[in-house]
Design a protein around this motif. Structure first.
Motif, PDB file in Angstrom:
ATOM      1  N   TYR A  94      29.006  -6.480 -14.876  1.00 18.25           N
ATOM      2  CA  TYR A  94      27.728  -5.843 -15.187  1.00 18.25           C
ATOM      3  C   TYR A  94      27.944  -4.329 -15.438  1.00 18.25           C
ATOM      4  O   TYR A  94      28.757  -3.710 -14.759  1.00 18.25           O
ATOM      5  CB  TYR A  94      26.781  -6.037 -13.996  1.00 18.25           C
ATOM      6  CG  TYR A  94      25.431  -5.415 -14.194  1.00 18.25           C
ATOM      7  CD1 TYR A  94      24.425  -6.076 -14.877  1.00 18.25           C
ATOM      8  CD2 TYR A  94      25.176  -4.128 -13.697  1.00 18.25           C
ATOM      9  CE1 TYR A  94      23.185  -5.480 -15.057  1.00 18.25           C
ATOM     10  CE2 TYR A  94      23.937  -3.527 -13.876  1.00 18.25           C
ATOM     11  CZ  TYR A  94      22.946  -4.199 -14.561  1.00 18.25           C
ATOM     12  OH  TYR A  94      21.731  -3.610 -14.748  1.00 18.25           O
ATOM     13  N   PRO A  95      27.299  -3.784 -16.466  1.00 20.98           N
ATOM     14  CA  PRO A  95      26.307  -4.346 -17.387  1.00 20.98           C
ATOM     15  C   PRO A  95      26.962  -4.801 -18.698  1.00 20.98           C
ATOM     16  O   PRO A  95      27.349  -3.964 -19.529  1.00 20.98           O
ATOM     17  CB  PRO A  95      25.368  -3.174 -17.623  1.00 20.98           C
ATOM     18  CG  PRO A  95      26.263  -1.958 -17.491  1.00 20.98           C
ATOM     19  CD  PRO A  95      27.365  -2.323 -16.541  1.00 20.98           C
ATOM     20  N   SER A  96      27.129  -6.104 -18.844  1.00 22.83           N
ATOM     21  CA  SER A  96      27.786  -6.659 -20.033  1.00 22.83           C
ATOM     22  C   SER A  96      26.950  -7.788 -20.615  1.00 22.83           C
ATOM     23  O   SER A  96      26.193  -8.463 -19.914  1.00 22.83           O
ATOM     24  CB  SER A  96      29.178  -7.197 -19.684  1.00 22.83           C
ATOM     25  OG  SER A  96      30.053  -6.171 -19.287  1.00 22.83           O
ATOM     26  N   GLY A  97      27.132  -7.996 -21.896  1.00 21.92           N
ATOM     27  CA  GLY A  97      26.545  -9.136 -22.595  1.00 21.92           C
ATOM     28  C   GLY A  97      27.610  -9.841 -23.401  1.00 21.92           C
ATOM     29  O   GLY A  97      28.556  -9.194 -23.885  1.00 21.92           O
ATOM     30  N   SER A  98      27.496 -11.165 -23.554  1.00 18.34           N
ATOM     31  CA  SER A  98      28.515 -11.949 -24.253  1.00 18.34           C
ATOM     32  C   SER A  98      27.887 -12.793 -25.353  1.00 18.34           C
ATOM     33  O   SER A  98      26.778 -13.325 -25.189  1.00 18.34           O
ATOM     34  CB  SER A  98      29.262 -12.854 -23.273  1.00 18.34           C
ATOM     35  OG  SER A  98      29.915 -12.106 -22.273  1.00 18.34           O
ATOM     36  N   LYS A  99      28.617 -12.897 -26.444  1.00 18.00           N
ATOM     37  CA  LYS A  99      28.163 -13.726 -27.559  1.00 18.00           C
ATOM     38  C   LYS A  99      29.353 -14.477 -28.163  1.00 18.00           C
ATOM     39  O   LYS A  99      30.493 -14.011 -28.109  1.00 18.00           O
ATOM     40  CB  LYS A  99      27.498 -12.879 -28.648  1.00 18.00           C
ATOM     41  CG  LYS A  99      26.133 -12.333 -28.289  1.00 18.00           C
ATOM     42  CD  LYS A  99      25.519 -11.604 -29.468  1.00 18.00           C
ATOM     43  CE  LYS A  99      24.127 -11.085 -29.129  1.00 18.00           C
ATOM     44  NZ  LYS A  99      23.515 -10.368 -30.286  1.00 18.00           N
ATOM     45  N   ILE A 100      29.033 -15.617 -28.751  1.00 17.67           N
ATOM     46  CA  ILE A 100      30.016 -16.384 -29.514  1.00 17.67           C
ATOM     47  C   ILE A 100      29.667 -16.231 -30.983  1.00 17.67           C
ATOM     48  O   ILE A 100      28.557 -16.568 -31.408  1.00 17.67           O
ATOM     49  CB  ILE A 100      30.001 -17.874 -29.109  1.00 17.67           C
ATOM     50  CG1 ILE A 100      30.331 -18.025 -27.620  1.00 17.67           C
ATOM     51  CG2 ILE A 100      30.987 -18.669 -29.964  1.00 17.67           C
ATOM     52  CD1 ILE A 100      30.127 -19.437 -27.090  1.00 17.67           C
ATOM     53  N   TYR A 101      30.617 -15.710 -31.752  1.00 10.89           N
ATOM     54  CA  TYR A 101      30.406 -15.466 -33.173  1.00 10.89           C
ATOM     55  C   TYR A 101      31.119 -16.546 -33.993  1.00 10.89           C
ATOM     56  O   TYR A 101      32.351 -16.615 -33.989  1.00 10.89           O
ATOM     57  CB  TYR A 101      30.936 -14.089 -33.568  1.00 10.89           C
ATOM     58  CG  TYR A 101      30.160 -12.939 -32.988  1.00 10.89           C
ATOM     59  CD1 TYR A 101      29.133 -12.345 -33.710  1.00 10.89           C
ATOM     60  CD2 TYR A 101      30.441 -12.449 -31.715  1.00 10.89           C
ATOM     61  CE1 TYR A 101      28.409 -11.279 -33.187  1.00 10.89           C
ATOM     62  CE2 TYR A 101      29.718 -11.388 -31.171  1.00 10.89           C
ATOM     63  CZ  TYR A 101      28.712 -10.813 -31.905  1.00 10.89           C
ATOM     64  OH  TYR A 101      27.990  -9.770 -31.384  1.00 10.89           O
ATOM     65  N   PRO A 102      30.362 -17.392 -34.714  1.00  5.93           N
ATOM     66  CA  PRO A 102      31.012 -18.375 -35.600  1.00  5.93           C
ATOM     67  C   PRO A 102      31.673 -17.667 -36.769  1.00  5.93           C
ATOM     68  O   PRO A 102      31.034 -16.907 -37.489  1.00  5.93           O
ATOM     69  CB  PRO A 102      29.854 -19.263 -36.065  1.00  5.93           C
ATOM     70  CG  PRO A 102      28.729 -18.993 -35.112  1.00  5.93           C
ATOM     71  CD  PRO A 102      28.911 -17.557 -34.697  1.00  5.93           C
ATOM     72  N   GLU A 103      32.945 -17.928 -36.968  1.00  2.00           N
ATOM     73  CA  GLU A 103      33.719 -17.226 -37.997  1.00  2.00           C
ATOM     74  C   GLU A 103      34.467 -18.241 -38.867  1.00  2.00           C
ATOM     75  O   GLU A 103      35.092 -19.166 -38.348  1.00  2.00           O
ATOM     76  CB  GLU A 103      34.721 -16.286 -37.329  1.00  2.00           C
ATOM     77  CG  GLU A 103      35.583 -15.511 -38.293  1.00  2.00           C
ATOM     78  CD  GLU A 103      36.532 -14.575 -37.563  1.00  2.00           C
ATOM     79  OE1 GLU A 103      36.191 -13.397 -37.412  1.00  2.00           O
ATOM     80  OE2 GLU A 103      37.607 -15.030 -37.138  1.00  2.00           O
ATOM     81  N   PRO A 104      34.453 -18.076 -40.188  1.00  3.47           N
ATOM     82  CA  PRO A 104      35.222 -18.983 -41.047  1.00  3.47           C
ATOM     83  C   PRO A 104      36.702 -18.953 -40.692  1.00  3.47           C
ATOM     84  O   PRO A 104      37.247 -17.901 -40.343  1.00  3.47           O
ATOM     85  CB  PRO A 104      34.993 -18.422 -42.454  1.00  3.47           C
ATOM     86  CG  PRO A 104      33.757 -17.591 -42.360  1.00  3.47           C
ATOM     87  CD  PRO A 104      33.734 -17.044 -40.963  1.00  3.47           C
ATOM     88  N   LYS A 427      34.482 -17.209 -32.093  1.00  4.30           N
ATOM     89  CA  LYS A 427      35.045 -15.959 -31.577  1.00  4.30           C
ATOM     90  C   LYS A 427      34.167 -15.427 -30.442  1.00  4.30           C
ATOM     91  O   LYS A 427      33.000 -15.096 -30.639  1.00  4.30           O
ATOM     92  CB  LYS A 427      35.134 -14.928 -32.703  1.00  4.30           C
ATOM     93  CG  LYS A 427      35.698 -13.574 -32.269  1.00  4.30           C
ATOM     94  CD  LYS A 427      35.656 -12.585 -33.428  1.00  4.30           C
ATOM     95  CE  LYS A 427      36.706 -12.898 -34.465  1.00  4.30           C
ATOM     96  NZ  LYS A 427      36.714 -11.901 -35.567  1.00  4.30           N
ATOM     97  N   GLY A 428      34.726 -15.352 -29.246  1.00  8.04           N
ATOM     98  CA  GLY A 428      33.986 -14.862 -28.096  1.00  8.04           C
ATOM     99  C   GLY A 428      34.148 -13.351 -27.916  1.00  8.04           C
ATOM    100  O   GLY A 428      35.264 -12.833 -27.951  1.00  8.04           O
ATOM    101  N   VAL A 429      33.034 -12.649 -27.747  1.00  4.92           N
ATOM    102  CA  VAL A 429      33.052 -11.191 -27.605  1.00  4.92           C
ATOM    103  C   VAL A 429      32.153 -10.784 -26.427  1.00  4.92           C
ATOM    104  O   VAL A 429      31.011 -11.237 -26.329  1.00  4.92           O
ATOM    105  CB  VAL A 429      32.556 -10.496 -28.894  1.00  4.92           C
ATOM    106  CG1 VAL A 429      32.503  -8.984 -28.692  1.00  4.92           C
ATOM    107  CG2 VAL A 429      33.463 -10.843 -30.068  1.00  4.92           C
TER     108      VAL A 429
END
Length: 457
Positions: A94-104, A427-429
């Motif tokens: 914390y304080p973090s946020g996570s996203k999964i980015y679909p990538e070709p 892609k996890g960021v």
């Protein structure tokens, strides 16, 4: 080799330019593909008749109409699939946020089979385009008329720097193509060739989807509706003259219903194709003489209850049911891939499960039963790619269901969202704010381990 290299380099440049990434581009290409297929629909159906004697109704349902549905389903959902997916983050960071980015993934190689030569090449292409990739297609040379139509459709629909077709003898062309590193390879075909594809991909560490086959069992227990079971089994077995990777390969029938089931199956054959299926416009033919010879050898490995009529010149084998078949016979060790159907009795469910285990990891499993307990047993105890209860083949047509094998029958999944994900790198960021910098992770650590354990327990 120069032509392959030039094509590969052109696609690499096109992908690196970022042209394939926007939603608008992907949407436009999918719409264009559907438009061009519709424009050449009559030619596609004609080619499938020329190569496999497929009736236009069968060819449309299994090779063209199914693609229209797949494209429409993809277009409806693509924007959602492309969105970054937020996921939770550990409290420790914390304080973090996570996203999964679909990538070709990038450059893809799609290798198609001869039994459904149009659909089984274009269907994965839909996923590759939706995911934002370039593609090289290698259609089967064993269906030459369809191969020619595929070349025309793809050339009319796409810039070759985006999607193109390479033709030729597979055993010569594919090794040449695979000297280059692709970002994903999609192969539909036999298990032996699938192994070779994996071997050629291994030096490049290229991920591979393998859609193979195996001996897909069909179980009919004593609680089944026998008339309906017989019709749906014969329909599934005789679709494309049995040259279907998910066709029922053999039937395990409870010993108490073998005789009536057999009679219902004979009746179904006559109702579908008449007294002489050779004269039916609705019955396909074997792809070539080599396959014909392999299939006719099976006819000597059991008692012919119906069928058994063959014509090598016409590449015709009648719908055939065999009984008194040994599990040691080649017909029970090899994927049949034709209109020959062994019918084998069993007494207890455990015995049927043990019989299936002799040919493990089938691509599909079909169960005809009115018992939820029996249904649960086969779903839980048998490893198989996918299947149906009280039906055959139709699970393949549902874009909401992932399709693929397990073990010897393949690896990877496609159709609908599964196609998009198969051709996508997730892609996890994690993004961390700077307004607070929690010191617990920094040395000196002292007794911070107690706090870490409280947070992470």
């Amino acid at each position: 080799m120069h032509a392959v290299t030039d094509t590969y380099n052109a696609q690499r440049r096109f992908f690196d330019s970022g042209a394939t990434r926007p939603y608008a581009f992907r949407k436009a290409q999918l719409k264009q593909l559907k438009k061009v297929i519709k424009r050449h629909e009559a030619a596609i159906l004609g080619a499938l008749y020329a190569d496999l004697h497929k009736h236009p109704m069968e060819a449309f349902g299994s090779e063209v109409g199914l693609l229209y549905d797949e494209i429409d389903h993809t277009l409806t959902n693509l924007r959602q699939w492309m969105r970054p997916q937020p996921v939770s983050s550990p409290l420790l960071h914390y304080p973090s946020g996570s996203k999964i980015y679909p990538e070709p993934k990038g450059l893809t190689l799609l290798i198609g089979p001869w039994n459904y030569p149009f659909q089984l090449l274009i269907n994965p292409l839909i996923g590759a385009i939706a995911a934002g990739n370039c593609a090289i297609l290698k259609p089967s040379e064993m269906a030459p008329q369809t191969e020619a139509v595929i070349r025309k459709v793809i050339a009319e629909a796409f810039d070759p720097a985006f999607v193109t077709v390479i033709t030729g003898e597979g055993h010569l062309v594919i090794p040449e193509i695979m000297q280059h590193r692709f970002d994903h390879i999609f192969f539909t075909g036999s298990i032996p060739v699938g192994r070779k594809i994996l071997e050629m991909a291994a030096p490049h560490l290229t991920p591979v989807t393998l859609e193979l086959g195996g001996k897909s069992p069909c179980i009919v227990d004593k609680s089944a509706d026998l008339k309906t079971a017989a019709r749906r089994i014969i329909w599934g077995k005789c679709w494309n003259a049995g040259q279907t990777c998910i066709a029922p390969d053999y039937v395990l029938a409870h010993h108490s219903i073998v005789t009536p089931l057999l009679e219902h199956m004979k009746t179904a054959i006559t109702q579908f194709f008449g007294d002489n299926p050779a004269e039916s416009p609705d019955y396909a033919r074997i792809i070539n003489e080599k396959r014909f010879d392999q299939l006719t050898a099976y006819l000597q490995q059991g008692t012919i209850e119906t069928g058994g009529v063959t014509d090598r010149a016409g590449k015709y084998i009648a719908p055939t049911i065999l009984t008194n078949v040994s599990f040691d016979a080649p017909v029970m060790k090899e994927e049949i891939f034709g209109p020959v159907l062994p019918l084998i009795p069993y007494r207890e469910t455990d015995e049927a499960v043990a019989m299936i285990a002799k040919n493990p990891y089938p691509l599909s499993l079909y169960l005809f039963s009115g018992s939820s307990k029996t249904e649960k047993t086969f779903i839980e105890r048998v490893a198989f790619g996918g299947g149906c209860i009280n039906n055959t083949l139709v699970h393949f047509t549902n874009a909401e269901l992932p399709f693929g094998g397990v073990g010897y029958s393949g690896m990877g999944r496609y159709h609908g969202r599964s196609s998009f994900e198969e051709f996508t790198h997730m892609k996890g960021v994690m993004k961390t704010a700077t307004w607070l910098d929690v010191p617990v992770k920094y040395p000196p650590f002292g007794n911070k381990i107690r706090l870490a354990k409280m947070i992470m327990k």
